[in-house]
Motif scaffolding. Structure first.
Motif, PDB file in Angstrom:
ATOM      1  N   ARG A   1      54.270   7.763  27.128  1.00  0.00           N
ATOM      2  CA  ARG A   1      52.744   7.474  27.494  1.00  0.00           C
ATOM      3  C   ARG A   1      52.747   6.743  28.791  1.00  0.00           C
ATOM      4  O   ARG A   1      53.632   5.918  29.131  1.00  0.00           O
ATOM      5  N   ARG A   2      51.566   7.085  29.418  1.00  0.00           N
ATOM      6  CA  ARG A   2      51.601   6.633  31.002  1.00  0.00           C
ATOM      7  C   ARG A   2      50.966   5.241  30.685  1.00  0.00           C
ATOM      8  O   ARG A   2      50.166   4.842  29.805  1.00  0.00           O
ATOM      9  N   GLU A   3      51.336   4.270  31.720  1.00  0.00           N
ATOM     10  CA  GLU A   3      50.568   2.940  31.896  1.00  0.00           C
ATOM     11  C   GLU A   3      48.985   2.934  32.071  1.00  0.00           C
ATOM     12  O   GLU A   3      48.845   3.867  32.717  1.00  0.00           O
ATOM     13  N   PHE A   4      48.254   1.970  31.826  1.00  0.00           N
ATOM     14  CA  PHE A   4      46.994   1.874  32.206  1.00  0.00           C
ATOM     15  C   PHE A   4      46.946   2.051  33.776  1.00  0.00           C
ATOM     16  O   PHE A   4      45.874   2.620  34.051  1.00  0.00           O
ATOM     17  N   ALA A   5      47.583   1.222  34.441  1.00  0.00           N
ATOM     18  CA  ALA A   5      47.540   1.081  36.107  1.00  0.00           C
ATOM     19  C   ALA A   5      47.598   2.600  36.576  1.00  0.00           C
ATOM     20  O   ALA A   5      47.132   2.985  37.387  1.00  0.00           O
ATOM     21  N   ASP A   6      48.631   3.262  35.980  1.00  0.00           N
ATOM     22  CA  ASP A   6      48.967   4.740  36.315  1.00  0.00           C
ATOM     23  C   ASP A   6      47.770   5.676  36.253  1.00  0.00           C
ATOM     24  O   ASP A   6      47.388   6.535  36.989  1.00  0.00           O
TER      25      ASP A   6
ATOM     26  N   ALA B   1      46.776  -8.679  30.685  1.00  0.00           N
ATOM     27  CA  ALA B   1      45.656  -9.646  30.067  1.00  0.00           C
ATOM     28  C   ALA B   1      45.049  -8.825  28.799  1.00  0.00           C
ATOM     29  O   ALA B   1      44.845  -9.668  27.563  1.00  0.00           O
ATOM     30  N   LEU B   2      44.867  -7.719  28.796  1.00  0.00           N
ATOM     31  CA  LEU B   2      44.337  -7.055  27.691  1.00  0.00           C
ATOM     32  C   LEU B   2      45.329  -6.941  26.539  1.00  0.00           C
ATOM     33  O   LEU B   2      44.830  -7.285  25.322  1.00  0.00           O
ATOM     34  N   LEU B   3      46.679  -6.916  26.742  1.00  0.00           N
ATOM     35  CA  LEU B   3      47.748  -6.751  25.682  1.00  0.00           C
ATOM     36  C   LEU B   3      47.814  -8.282  25.340  1.00  0.00           C
ATOM     37  O   LEU B   3      47.941  -8.413  24.059  1.00  0.00           O
ATOM     38  N   GLU B   4      47.672  -9.380  26.097  1.00  0.00           N
ATOM     39  CA  GLU B   4      47.742 -10.622  25.508  1.00  0.00           C
ATOM     40  C   GLU B   4      46.755 -10.853  24.786  1.00  0.00           C
ATOM     41  O   GLU B   4      46.613 -11.575  23.463  1.00  0.00           O
ATOM     42  N   ASP B   5      45.413 -10.392  25.021  1.00  0.00           N
ATOM     43  CA  ASP B   5      44.309 -10.716  24.274  1.00  0.00           C
ATOM     44  C   ASP B   5      44.350 -10.038  22.637  1.00  0.00           C
ATOM     45  O   ASP B   5      44.163 -10.586  21.530  1.00  0.00           O
ATOM     46  N   LYS B   6      45.058  -8.649  22.780  1.00  0.00           N
ATOM     47  CA  LYS B   6      45.245  -7.867  21.735  1.00  0.00           C
ATOM     48  C   LYS B   6      46.174  -8.790  20.728  1.00  0.00           C
ATOM     49  O   LYS B   6      45.851  -8.757  19.620  1.00  0.00           O
ATOM     50  N   LYS B   7      47.299  -9.083  21.316  1.00  0.00           N
ATOM     51  CA  LYS B   7      48.138 -10.029  20.772  1.00  0.00           C
ATOM     52  C   LYS B   7      47.505 -11.253  19.950  1.00  0.00           C
ATOM     53  O   LYS B   7      47.702 -11.750  18.650  1.00  0.00           O
ATOM     54  N   ASN B   8      46.722 -11.847  20.476  1.00  0.00           N
ATOM     55  CA  ASN B   8      46.058 -13.268  20.064  1.00  0.00           C
ATOM     56  C   ASN B   8      45.211 -13.069  18.746  1.00  0.00           C
ATOM     57  O   ASN B   8      45.132 -13.412  17.927  1.00  0.00           O
TER      58      ASN B   8
ATOM     59  N   PHE C   1      45.331  -3.763  38.470  1.00  0.00           N
ATOM     60  CA  PHE C   1      45.175  -2.889  37.285  1.00  0.00           C
ATOM     61  C   PHE C   1      46.390  -3.362  36.324  1.00  0.00           C
ATOM     62  O   PHE C   1      46.138  -3.534  34.926  1.00  0.00           O
ATOM     63  N   GLN C   2      47.494  -3.656  36.991  1.00  0.00           N
ATOM     64  CA  GLN C   2      48.690  -4.150  35.994  1.00  0.00           C
ATOM     65  C   GLN C   2      48.241  -5.569  35.353  1.00  0.00           C
ATOM     66  O   GLN C   2      48.558  -5.483  34.388  1.00  0.00           O
TER      67      GLN C   2
ATOM     68  N   GLU D   1      45.719   7.798  54.925  1.00  0.00           N
ATOM     69  CA  GLU D   1      46.670   7.228  54.019  1.00  0.00           C
ATOM     70  C   GLU D   1      46.454   5.631  54.821  1.00  0.00           C
ATOM     71  O   GLU D   1      47.177   4.705  54.114  1.00  0.00           O
ATOM     72  N   GLU D   2      46.471   5.738  56.121  1.00  0.00           N
ATOM     73  CA  GLU D   2      46.470   4.227  56.701  1.00  0.00           C
ATOM     74  C   GLU D   2      45.511   3.338  56.136  1.00  0.00           C
ATOM     75  O   GLU D   2      45.903   2.085  55.987  1.00  0.00           O
ATOM     76  N   VAL D   3      44.381   3.689  55.824  1.00  0.00           N
ATOM     77  CA  VAL D   3      43.252   2.952  55.190  1.00  0.00           C
ATOM     78  C   VAL D   3      43.415   2.861  53.801  1.00  0.00           C
ATOM     79  O   VAL D   3      43.155   1.581  53.301  1.00  0.00           O
ATOM     80  N   TYR D   4      43.842   4.033  53.154  1.00  0.00           N
ATOM     81  CA  TYR D   4      43.767   3.893  51.644  1.00  0.00           C
ATOM     82  C   TYR D   4      45.221   3.323  50.893  1.00  0.00           C
ATOM     83  O   TYR D   4      45.056   2.522  49.921  1.00  0.00           O
ATOM     84  N   LYS D   5      46.407   3.420  51.651  1.00  0.00           N
ATOM     85  CA  LYS D   5      47.414   2.797  51.049  1.00  0.00           C
ATOM     86  C   LYS D   5      47.609   1.261  50.667  1.00  0.00           C
ATOM     87  O   LYS D   5      47.892   1.079  49.596  1.00  0.00           O
ATOM     88  N   PRO D   6      46.905   0.362  51.425  1.00  0.00           N
ATOM     89  CA  PRO D   6      47.022  -0.905  51.237  1.00  0.00           C
ATOM     90  C   PRO D   6      45.991  -1.231  50.024  1.00  0.00           C
ATOM     91  O   PRO D   6      46.448  -2.131  49.415  1.00  0.00           O
ATOM     92  N   ILE D   7      44.990  -0.463  50.174  1.00  0.00           N
ATOM     93  CA  ILE D   7      43.627  -0.879  48.917  1.00  0.00           C
ATOM     94  C   ILE D   7      44.479  -0.279  47.726  1.00  0.00           C
ATOM     95  O   ILE D   7      44.252  -0.739  46.648  1.00  0.00           O
ATOM     96  N   ARG D   8      45.222   1.009  47.693  1.00  0.00           N
ATOM     97  CA  ARG D   8      45.808   1.415  46.457  1.00  0.00           C
ATOM     98  C   ARG D   8      46.964   0.318  45.776  1.00  0.00           C
ATOM     99  O   ARG D   8      46.767   0.343  44.699  1.00  0.00           O
ATOM    100  N   GLU D   9      47.582  -0.236  46.737  1.00  0.00           N
ATOM    101  CA  GLU D   9      48.793  -1.188  46.497  1.00  0.00           C
ATOM    102  C   GLU D   9      48.174  -2.084  45.805  1.00  0.00           C
ATOM    103  O   GLU D   9      48.365  -2.674  44.526  1.00  0.00           O
ATOM    104  N   GLN D  10      46.757  -2.921  46.343  1.00  0.00           N
ATOM    105  CA  GLN D  10      46.260  -4.000  45.489  1.00  0.00           C
ATOM    106  C   GLN D  10      45.692  -3.580  44.325  1.00  0.00           C
ATOM    107  O   GLN D  10      45.770  -4.614  43.558  1.00  0.00           O
ATOM    108  N   LEU D  11      45.166  -2.317  44.278  1.00  0.00           N
ATOM    109  CA  LEU D  11      44.380  -2.007  43.070  1.00  0.00           C
ATOM    110  C   LEU D  11      45.369  -1.980  41.875  1.00  0.00           C
ATOM    111  O   LEU D  11      45.190  -2.282  40.813  1.00  0.00           O
ATOM    112  N   TYR D  12      46.541  -1.324  42.333  1.00  0.00           N
ATOM    113  CA  TYR D  12      47.708  -1.091  41.441  1.00  0.00           C
ATOM    114  C   TYR D  12      48.141  -2.538  40.655  1.00  0.00           C
ATOM    115  O   TYR D  12      48.113  -2.530  39.508  1.00  0.00           O
ATOM    116  N   VAL D  13      48.320  -3.421  41.557  1.00  0.00           N
ATOM    117  CA  VAL D  13      48.664  -4.828  41.009  1.00  0.00           C
ATOM    118  C   VAL D  13      47.216  -5.381  40.151  1.00  0.00           C
ATOM    119  O   VAL D  13      47.740  -5.800  39.166  1.00  0.00           O
TER     120      VAL D  13
END
Length: 113
Positions: A39-44, A79-86, A73-74, A59-71
């Protein structure tokens, strides 16, 4: 009549042999299908969707934004997994306490003090 019975019995045994071969083939196919898929992760999953939307960006414009978005999303996934456990822990607690009456629980809490 004896010959007809013999022929039908031979035909029946051939049919059952063919059916058993088909069943064996089906078992092999289903055994191959039972291999668990990774299974792929939610962020992927979300990043792949964002990548398709940002197809025309450089790529110059999009790459920094993509990295921030990936972090982000993770972090959201964590947070969603923690809420589900609670929620599961609370649900389990209420299931365990459901067999007691309110008075029993109040008596028990008073006995602790």
């Amino acid at each position: 009549m004896g010959k007809i019975v013999k022929r039908t019995s031979v035909a029946k045994s051939e049919v059952t042999t063919n059916e058993s071969e088909e069943v064996n083939i089906m078992n092999i196919v289903t055994a191959e299908k039972k291999v668990k898929r990774v299974r792929r992760e939610f962020a992927d999953i979300m990043i792949s969707k964002v990548d398709t939307k940002a197809n025309g960006l450089t790529e110059e414009v999009y790459k920094p934004i993509r990295e921030q978005l990936y972090v982000l999303f993770q972090q959201l996934d964590n947070a969603l997994l923690e809420d589900k456990k609670n929620k599961k822990a609370v649900k389990t607690t209420f299931k365990r306490l459901a067999k007691f009456s309110r008075e029993d629980i109040e008596k028990y809490l008073k006995s602790l003090n």
